[in-house]
Scaffold this motif. Structure first.
Motif, short mmCIF file in Angstrom:
data_model
loop_
_atom_site.label_atom_id
_atom_site.label_comp_id
_atom_site.label_asym_id
_atom_site.label_seq_id
_atom_site.Cartn_x
_atom_site.Cartn_y
_atom_site.Cartn_z
N ARG A 1 0.82 -1.22 0.00
CA ARG A 1 0.00 0.00 0.00
C ARG A 1 0.86 1.26 0.00
O ARG A 1 0.48 2.26 -0.61
N MET A 2 2.00 1.22 0.68
CA MET A 2 2.92 2.38 0.64
C MET A 2 3.49 2.55 -0.76
O MET A 2 3.55 3.67 -1.28
N ASP A 3 3.90 1.44 -1.38
CA ASP A 3 4.44 1.50 -2.75
C ASP A 3 3.42 2.05 -3.73
O ASP A 3 3.77 2.73 -4.69
N ALA A 4 2.14 1.76 -3.49
CA ALA A 4 1.06 2.23 -4.37
C ALA A 4 0.63 3.66 -4.02
O ALA A 4 -0.23 4.23 -4.69
N GLY A 5 1.19 4.23 -2.95
CA GLY A 5 0.82 5.59 -2.55
C GLY A 5 -0.54 5.68 -1.88
O GLY A 5 -1.14 6.74 -1.84
N GLU A 6 -1.01 4.55 -1.34
CA GLU A 6 -2.35 4.51 -0.75
C GLU A 6 -2.38 4.92 0.73
O GLU A 6 -3.44 5.27 1.23
N VAL A 7 -1.24 4.80 1.41
CA VAL A 7 -1.21 5.09 2.85
C VAL A 7 0.00 5.94 3.21
O VAL A 7 1.00 5.98 2.48
N LEU A 8 -0.13 6.61 4.33
CA LEU A 8 0.98 7.34 4.93
C LEU A 8 1.32 6.65 6.24
O LEU A 8 0.42 6.28 7.00
N LEU A 9 2.60 6.49 6.52
CA LEU A 9 3.06 5.80 7.71
C LEU A 9 3.65 6.80 8.69
O LEU A 9 4.54 7.58 8.33
N PHE A 10 3.12 6.79 9.92
CA PHE A 10 3.60 7.70 10.96
C PHE A 10 4.14 6.90 12.14
O PHE A 10 3.50 5.97 12.63
N ASP A 11 5.33 7.29 12.58
CA ASP A 11 5.99 6.71 13.75
C ASP A 11 5.63 7.59 14.93
O ASP A 11 5.96 8.78 14.95
N VAL A 12 4.94 7.05 15.93
CA VAL A 12 4.44 7.86 17.05
C VAL A 12 5.38 7.86 18.26
O VAL A 12 5.03 8.40 19.30
N ARG A 13 6.57 7.29 18.08
CA ARG A 13 7.54 7.31 19.18
C ARG A 13 8.18 8.69 19.29
O ARG A 13 8.03 9.53 18.39
N LYS A 14 8.91 8.92 20.37
CA LYS A 14 9.61 10.19 20.56
C LYS A 14 10.54 10.44 19.39
O LYS A 14 11.11 9.52 18.81
N VAL B 1 11.14 2.86 10.13
CA VAL B 1 10.75 2.21 8.89
C VAL B 1 10.92 3.21 7.74
O VAL B 1 10.51 4.37 7.85
N LYS B 2 11.54 2.75 6.66
CA LYS B 2 11.75 3.61 5.50
C LYS B 2 10.41 4.17 5.01
O LYS B 2 9.45 3.43 4.84
N GLY B 3 10.37 5.47 4.83
CA GLY B 3 9.16 6.13 4.35
C GLY B 3 8.26 6.65 5.46
O GLY B 3 7.29 7.36 5.19
N ALA B 4 8.58 6.32 6.71
CA ALA B 4 7.76 6.79 7.84
C ALA B 4 8.05 8.26 8.14
O ALA B 4 9.15 8.75 7.89
N ARG B 5 7.06 8.91 8.68
CA ARG B 5 7.21 10.29 9.16
C ARG B 5 7.10 10.29 10.67
O ARG B 5 6.35 9.50 11.23
N SER B 6 7.81 11.18 11.31
CA SER B 6 7.74 11.29 12.76
C SER B 6 6.53 12.13 13.16
O SER B 6 6.32 13.24 12.66
N LEU B 7 5.72 11.60 14.06
CA LEU B 7 4.55 12.30 14.58
C LEU B 7 4.33 11.80 16.01
O LEU B 7 3.48 10.95 16.26
N PRO B 8 5.16 12.29 16.95
CA PRO B 8 5.12 11.77 18.33
C PRO B 8 3.72 11.83 18.96
O PRO B 8 2.99 12.80 18.79
N ILE B 9 3.38 10.77 19.67
CA ILE B 9 2.06 10.66 20.30
C ILE B 9 1.80 11.82 21.25
O ILE B 9 0.67 12.29 21.36
N LYS B 10 2.83 12.31 21.90
CA LYS B 10 2.65 13.44 22.84
C LYS B 10 2.27 14.73 22.12
O LYS B 10 1.80 15.66 22.74
N GLU B 11 2.46 14.77 20.82
CA GLU B 11 2.11 15.96 20.04
C GLU B 11 0.80 15.79 19.28
O GLU B 11 0.51 16.50 18.32
N ARG B 12 -0.03 14.84 19.73
CA ARG B 12 -1.25 14.52 18.99
C ARG B 12 -2.21 15.69 18.87
O ARG B 12 -3.04 15.71 17.97
#
Length: 66
Positions: A17-30, A39-50
C-alpha cells in the motif's frame, strides 16, 4: 464525515500500500527514538504531540501509526 476504521495490517500489505501511494506511515515514538531508526518512508509524529495532528495529517489517504 469520513468513516474511521482501525484495523491491523501485515507488513507485506503495508509495503504494498505504501508502494502504491495509498497510505501514509507515521511513527508515534519520541523524535529522538525515531532519529535512531525507523521504517523507510515513515514520518515522525510523536504521540505526545497529537494535539497538532489535525494540521500534520493530510486528508484523503489512509494512515498507519506505529
Amino acid at each position: 464525515m469520513t468513516e474511521q476504521v482501525v484495523r491491523r495490517i501485515s507488513a507485506q500489505e503495508l509495503k504494498r500500500r505504501m508502494d502504491a501511494g495509498e497510505v501514509l506511515l507515521f511513527d508515534v515514538r519520541k523524535k529522538e527514538v525515531f532519529d535512531r531508526g525507523h521504517v523507510k518512508g515513515a514520518r515522525s509524529l510523536p504521540i505526545k504531540e497529537r494535539a497538532t495532528w489535525a494540521q500534520e495529517v493530510p486528508r484523503g489517504k489512509a494512515i498507519v501509526l506505529y
